[in-house]
Design a protein around this motif. Structure first.
Motif, mmCIF file in Angstrom:
data_model
loop_
_atom_site.group_PDB
_atom_site.id
_atom_site.type_symbol
_atom_site.label_atom_id
_atom_site.label_comp_id
_atom_site.label_asym_id
_atom_site.label_seq_id
_atom_site.Cartn_x
_atom_site.Cartn_y
_atom_site.Cartn_z
ATOM 1 N N LEU A 151 86.449 79.298 24.805
ATOM 2 C CA LEU A 151 87.252 80.023 25.804
ATOM 3 C C LEU A 151 86.467 81.164 26.431
ATOM 4 O O LEU A 151 86.667 81.508 27.607
ATOM 5 N N ALA A 152 85.540 81.743 25.655
ATOM 6 C CA ALA A 152 84.730 82.849 26.202
ATOM 7 C C ALA A 152 83.893 82.369 27.391
ATOM 8 O O ALA A 152 83.595 83.146 28.304
ATOM 9 N N THR A 153 83.559 81.071 27.422
ATOM 10 C CA THR A 153 82.720 80.566 28.522
ATOM 11 C C THR A 153 83.471 80.562 29.856
ATOM 12 O O THR A 153 82.861 80.444 30.914
ATOM 13 N N THR A 178 93.980 83.587 34.853
ATOM 14 C CA THR A 178 93.587 82.564 35.813
ATOM 15 C C THR A 178 92.732 81.581 35.041
ATOM 16 O O THR A 178 92.486 81.765 33.857
ATOM 17 N N ALA A 179 92.289 80.539 35.731
ATOM 18 C CA ALA A 179 91.407 79.596 35.070
ATOM 19 C C ALA A 179 90.096 80.266 34.702
ATOM 20 O O ALA A 179 89.295 79.717 33.971
ATOM 21 N N ARG A 180 89.840 81.449 35.233
ATOM 22 C CA ARG A 180 88.611 82.151 34.894
ATOM 23 C C ARG A 180 88.890 83.412 34.102
ATOM 24 O O ARG A 180 88.294 84.440 34.298
ATOM 25 N N GLY A 181 89.814 83.354 33.193
ATOM 26 C CA GLY A 181 89.905 84.488 32.284
ATOM 27 C C GLY A 181 91.289 84.992 31.994
ATOM 28 O O GLY A 181 92.260 84.676 32.689
ATOM 29 N N GLY A 182 91.379 85.781 30.920
ATOM 30 C CA GLY A 182 92.636 86.320 30.426
ATOM 31 C C GLY A 182 92.433 86.601 28.947
ATOM 32 O O GLY A 182 91.302 86.621 28.472
ATOM 33 N N ARG A 183 93.538 86.795 28.248
ATOM 34 C CA ARG A 183 93.414 87.057 26.814
ATOM 35 C C ARG A 183 93.996 85.897 26.013
ATOM 36 O O ARG A 183 95.029 85.353 26.400
ATOM 37 N N PRO A 204 87.755 74.578 27.777
ATOM 38 C CA PRO A 204 87.657 75.220 29.085
ATOM 39 C C PRO A 204 88.189 74.316 30.203
ATOM 40 O O PRO A 204 88.945 74.744 31.082
ATOM 41 N N GLU A 205 87.823 73.029 30.122
ATOM 42 C CA GLU A 205 88.248 72.067 31.136
ATOM 43 C C GLU A 205 89.780 71.880 31.097
ATOM 44 O O GLU A 205 90.441 71.825 32.140
#
Ligand code: SF4
Length: 461
Positions: A32-34, A5-10, A116-117
């Protein structure tokens, strides 16, 4: 199916090219960690695959395209996002999206902080995005290394400048990385201090043309100040232009033993005619003169170089001059490639006028040059047998994990038997030397790492 999702994955980053790109990939990971992404070492398990590309040679671009083809399957199977960053992205911009219809986004080297954006936009708005604006001014904010991700490392890169104001006729860098911007020296010193605080003992200051650094002080002064940061044992830097090898820089090598005795000084050709067409503003005699001053200031300094073989108009005599120069300087090693025309460069526009060198001949000359270099590298290595050298221990040897690997101040890799832990400095007696490797046995441990235990680092291929 992918669960990102926009808030995480690998995420998985495939890095091509130079140390700038290696460092940029680390900063991408931190960005990307942020938003909750974590790294995976297996591309097939990734939700986001980034190719951090290099445009310096045509071959590097071809490799990127074939890698993209391979990763397409991960997109089909898992719904992973595919992105291209780095110099090819900067050069091709949105044209790359048109050429590769399954690509989700492209972003240039100056857009790493916006990752991130971009990921969020691509996922939430279901759009394909190209973000390749340059920031060619002192407003540019250099991505800062996260000391947390450097914790326990022996050696780290620190970016001190970006871009290049030179106009070497073969080079795509001014078109992909823009004008020079130097990072304020206070910021560099703060970053180095934060790295030594987590155990780093060696830093490599990087930039396309580091010795034209102008971040409030000159590059020589920057090296001397970095050397004063408590905990720093060795400082390296790359890469340099011969015309910026100033007296002050040579003097810094004389004064400060922590500046490691290795200088990568790209010469590109041993022929003045070729150098003129390359728009390298020095002659072979001037290059040798600077090198002699450097060697007088730091006897035993290891010198490496880059050479382009088969530049348009290169005659057999020109090439012989490159062989002669290689013999004369006795480079420790060299990174040599055949010329390939890069888009928008002067050499690509003038190739027909100057006279292209047939590819077969380019390859033949490259083989001759590399054979000569192998002989010289072998002689340098053989002369070290029986001597003791000091290494900073970095991890297990790639060829034999029961052995350690470390590097000497001259940047020579040594695989050795011993007990010194990662991060220690050890004395090693060299038992075998070949053009590609030095083998040895530990004779003593000089000191232990300041913040044990340090993480082993894999020996570079
Ligand atoms: S100095 Fe280096 S980076 Fe700059 S244009 Fe020349 S080859 Fe390219």
């Amino acid at each position: 199916m992918s669960a990102h999702t926009a808030r995480g994955g690998r995420f998985y980053i495939h890095t091509f090219g130079c140390q700038m790109n290696v460092n940029d990939s680390l900063r991408m990971g931190e960005a990307l960690a942020t938003i909750g992404y974590r790294p995976t070492a297996v591309a097939d398990q990734a939700d986001l695959i980034i190719l951090n590309t290099c445009a310096i040679r045509e071959k590097a671009e071809d490799k990127m395209l074939s890698a993209l083809g391979r990763y397409r399957a991960v997109k089909t199977q898992r719904g992973a996002l595919l992105a291209v960053g780095g110099c090819v992205a900067q050069q091709e911009k949105s044209k790359l999206l048109a050429r590769v219809p399954y690509l989700d986004f492209v972003f240039g080297p100056d857009a790493i902080g916006k990752l991130p954006e971009l990921v969020t936009r691509v996922i939430s708005d279901r759009v394909r995005v190209s973000e390749t604006a340059w920031v060619d001014s002192e407003e540019y904010v250099f991505p800062r290394a996260d000391p947390g991700s450097s914790a326990g490392k022996v050696s780290e890169f620190v970016t001190v400048m970006k871009g290049c104001d030179n106009v070497c006729s073969f080079c795509v860098v001014p078109h992909t990385r823009g004008r020079e911007v130097s990072r304020p020296f206070v910021e560099v010193l703060e970053e180095v201090a934060s790295l030594t605080g987590v155990g780093v003992r060696e830093v490599t200051l990087i930039g396309q043309n580091v010795n034209s650094y102008r971040g409030g002080i000159c590059f020589a002064e920057l090296l001397l100040r970095v050397a004063q940061v408590p905990g720093i044992e060795r400082i390296r830097f790359t890469t340099s232009h011969p015309h910026d090898l100033s007296d002050a820089l040579i003097d810094a090598f004389r004064q400060e033993p922590r500046i490691a005795p290795h200088f990568h000084l790209p010469v590109q050709s041993g022929s003045n005619d070729v150098l003129r067409r390359m728009k390298r503003d020095y002659t072979v005699a001037e290059y040798l003169d600077r090198l002699a001053a450097l060697r007088a200031a730091r006897p035993g300094i290891a010198v490496t170089t880059d050479i382009i073989v088969g530049f348009p108009g290169e005659t057999e005599d020109d090439f012989q001059a490159t062989l002669t120069l290689t013999e004369q300087v006795r480079y420790e090693n060299q990174f040599s490639f055949v010329f390939s025309a890069r888009p928008r460069t002067v050499a690509s526009l003038k190739e027909a006028e100057w006279g292209p060198v047939p590819h077969d001949l380019q390859i033949q000359r490259l083989d001759r040059l590399l054979a000569l270099q192998r002989r010289i590298s072998g002689e340098i290595a053989a002369a070290l047998v029986g001597q003791e050298v000091e290494v900073l221990v970095e991890g297990p040897s790639r060829s034999d994990p029961s052995r350690h690997f470390g590097r000497t101040p001259e940047n020579r890799t040594v695989n050795f038997d011993g007990t010194a832990p990662v991060g220690a400095r050890a004395r090693v007696r060299i038992t075998h030397g070949s053009p590609s490797a030095l083998l040895g046995v530990e004779s003593s441990i000089v000191d232990l790492p300041p913040v044990p235990p340090l993480q082993p680092r894999t020996e570079a291929a």
